[in-house]
Design a protein around this motif. Structure first.
Motif, PDB file in Angstrom:
ATOM      1  N   LEU A  28       0.833  -1.208   0.011  1.00 53.96           N
ATOM      2  CA  LEU A  28       0.134   0.137  -0.094  1.00 53.96           C
ATOM      3  C   LEU A  28       0.855   1.425   0.070  1.00 53.96           C
ATOM      4  O   LEU A  28       0.637   2.153  -0.641  1.00 53.96           O
ATOM      5  N   SER A  29       1.886   1.135   0.783  1.00 60.76           N
ATOM      6  CA  SER A  29       2.738   2.456   0.760  1.00 60.76           C
ATOM      7  C   SER A  29       3.387   2.659  -0.263  1.00 60.76           C
ATOM      8  O   SER A  29       3.476   3.813  -1.047  1.00 60.76           O
ATOM      9  N   VAL A  30       3.972   1.814  -1.349  1.00 59.07           N
ATOM     10  CA  VAL A  30       4.591   2.030  -2.369  1.00 59.07           C
ATOM     11  C   VAL A  30       3.531   2.485  -3.433  1.00 59.07           C
ATOM     12  O   VAL A  30       3.616   3.354  -4.243  1.00 59.07           O
ATOM     13  N   LYS A  31       2.346   1.720  -3.444  1.00 60.07           N
ATOM     14  CA  LYS A  31       1.480   2.080  -4.445  1.00 60.07           C
ATOM     15  C   LYS A  31       0.799   3.522  -4.081  1.00 60.07           C
ATOM     16  O   LYS A  31       0.657   4.501  -5.012  1.00 60.07           O
ATOM     17  N   GLN A  32       0.543   3.991  -2.949  1.00 60.48           N
ATOM     18  CA  GLN A  32       0.061   5.380  -2.549  1.00 60.48           C
ATOM     19  C   GLN A  32       1.024   6.252  -2.784  1.00 60.48           C
ATOM     20  O   GLN A  32       0.753   7.508  -3.129  1.00 60.48           O
ATOM     21  N   GLY A  33       2.307   5.898  -2.468  1.00 63.01           N
ATOM     22  CA  GLY A  33       3.445   7.109  -2.665  1.00 63.01           C
ATOM     23  C   GLY A  33       3.465   7.396  -4.305  1.00 63.01           C
ATOM     24  O   GLY A  33       3.673   8.392  -4.500  1.00 63.01           O
ATOM     25  N   VAL A  34       3.233   6.419  -4.888  1.00 63.51           N
ATOM     26  CA  VAL A  34       3.398   6.637  -6.492  1.00 63.51           C
ATOM     27  C   VAL A  34       2.319   7.402  -7.090  1.00 63.51           C
ATOM     28  O   VAL A  34       2.447   8.399  -7.550  1.00 63.51           O
ATOM     29  N   VAL A  35       1.190   7.002  -6.545  1.00 62.29           N
ATOM     30  CA  VAL A  35       0.007   8.049  -6.801  1.00 62.29           C
ATOM     31  C   VAL A  35       0.084   9.421  -6.426  1.00 62.29           C
ATOM     32  O   VAL A  35      -0.336  10.381  -7.299  1.00 62.29           O
ATOM     33  N   LEU A  36       0.471   9.594  -5.170  1.00 62.33           N
ATOM     34  CA  LEU A  36       0.475  10.895  -4.539  1.00 62.33           C
ATOM     35  C   LEU A  36       1.787  11.803  -5.336  1.00 62.33           C
ATOM     36  O   LEU A  36       1.600  12.828  -5.663  1.00 62.33           O
ATOM     37  N   LEU A  37       2.624  11.014  -5.658  1.00 57.48           N
ATOM     38  CA  LEU A  37       3.587  11.905  -6.550  1.00 57.48           C
ATOM     39  C   LEU A  37       3.161  12.150  -7.948  1.00 57.48           C
ATOM     40  O   LEU A  37       3.440  13.178  -8.377  1.00 57.48           O
ATOM     41  N   VAL A  38       2.471  11.601  -8.401  1.00 58.85           N
ATOM     42  CA  VAL A  38       1.763  11.573  -9.994  1.00 58.85           C
ATOM     43  C   VAL A  38       0.745  12.678  -9.585  1.00 58.85           C
ATOM     44  O   VAL A  38       0.718  13.632 -10.473  1.00 58.85           O
ATOM     45  N   LEU A  39       0.077  12.787  -8.571  1.00 58.38           N
ATOM     46  CA  LEU A  39      -0.825  13.753  -8.362  1.00 58.38           C
ATOM     47  C   LEU A  39      -0.253  15.015  -8.015  1.00 58.38           C
ATOM     48  O   LEU A  39      -0.475  16.320  -8.911  1.00 58.38           O
ATOM     49  N   GLY A  40       0.961  15.134  -7.443  1.00 59.58           N
ATOM     50  CA  GLY A  40       1.728  16.225  -7.268  1.00 59.58           C
ATOM     51  C   GLY A  40       2.296  16.828  -8.676  1.00 59.58           C
ATOM     52  O   GLY A  40       2.327  17.994  -8.812  1.00 59.58           O
ATOM     53  N   VAL A  41       2.924  16.023  -9.323  1.00 58.16           N
ATOM     54  CA  VAL A  41       3.659  16.387 -10.568  1.00 58.16           C
ATOM     55  C   VAL A  41       2.365  16.886 -11.551  1.00 58.16           C
ATOM     56  O   VAL A  41       2.680  17.994 -12.146  1.00 58.16           O
ATOM     57  N   MET A  42       1.588  16.294 -11.413  1.00 59.48           N
ATOM     58  CA  MET A  42       0.189  16.873 -12.155  1.00 59.48           C
ATOM     59  C   MET A  42      -0.070  18.235 -11.943  1.00 59.48           C
ATOM     60  O   MET A  42      -0.263  19.135 -12.681  1.00 59.48           O
ATOM     61  N   HIS A  43      -0.416  18.454 -10.622  1.00 66.37           N
ATOM     62  CA  HIS A  43      -0.624  19.800 -10.108  1.00 66.37           C
ATOM     63  C   HIS A  43       0.518  20.836 -10.327  1.00 66.37           C
ATOM     64  O   HIS A  43       0.040  21.962 -10.960  1.00 66.37           O
ATOM     65  N   LEU A  44       1.797  20.416 -10.196  1.00 65.23           N
ATOM     66  CA  LEU A  44       2.910  21.470 -10.385  1.00 65.23           C
ATOM     67  C   LEU A  44       2.709  21.911 -12.011  1.00 65.23           C
ATOM     68  O   LEU A  44       3.057  22.738 -12.467  1.00 65.23           O
TER      69      LEU A  44
END
Length: 143
Positions: A84-100
């Motif tokens: 879960l931590s790996v999957k959620q970490g990747v999802v959150l990083l993708v969300l952050g990159v899209m936002h930036l």
């Protein structure tokens, strides 16, 4: 129930909840920024904001769905949390990159508009007001 299935369910619930929360937060707080980018056009800012939210949902839910599968089976609680931590970490990083990326593009548009407004001179030249003599003196007219 298999722990891998539990990991899938937890991943989907957390990812969907985070995506909805981020989209609502960005939508609510981005309206002012979009209105500034679009020179105060509130209706256009609202429409662009809605389109950005729909695109955000589509991309993120698509990514979450594609990233759901896992090669290894989850054997214990530790493996469940690690997966879960790996999957959620990747999802959150993708969300952050899209936002930036969105903020970067919108800021470039905003800066271009500000630069276009600043290129117009405030007052056009009005002629010569000096009364001196020399090479820089105003030419005299002969009647």
């Amino acid at each position: 129930m298999d722990l891998t299935v539990v990991a899938y369910i937890a991943y989907l619930l957390i990812s969907v909840a985070l995506t909805i929360w981020v989209a609502r937060t960005l939508s609510r707080n981005g309206k002012i920024f979009l209105a500034d980018v679009l020179h105060g056009n509130e209706k256009l800012a609202e429409a662009v904001n809605h389109l950005l939210v729909v695109g955000f949902y589509l991309v993120n839910f698509g990514f979450v769905a594609l990233y759901l599968s896992q090669d290894e089976t989850v054997a214990d609680a530790r493996g469940l949390f690690e997966a879960l931590s790996v999957k959620q970490g990747v999802v959150l990083l993708v969300l952050g990159v899209m936002h930036l990326g969105n903020v970067y593009v919108l800021n470039k548009i905003r800066r271009r508009g500000v630069m276009e407004r600043e290129q117009v001179p405030p007052v056009p030249p009005q002629g010569w007001t000096g009364t001196g003599q020399g090479p820089w003196a105003a030419p005299t007219t002969r009647a």
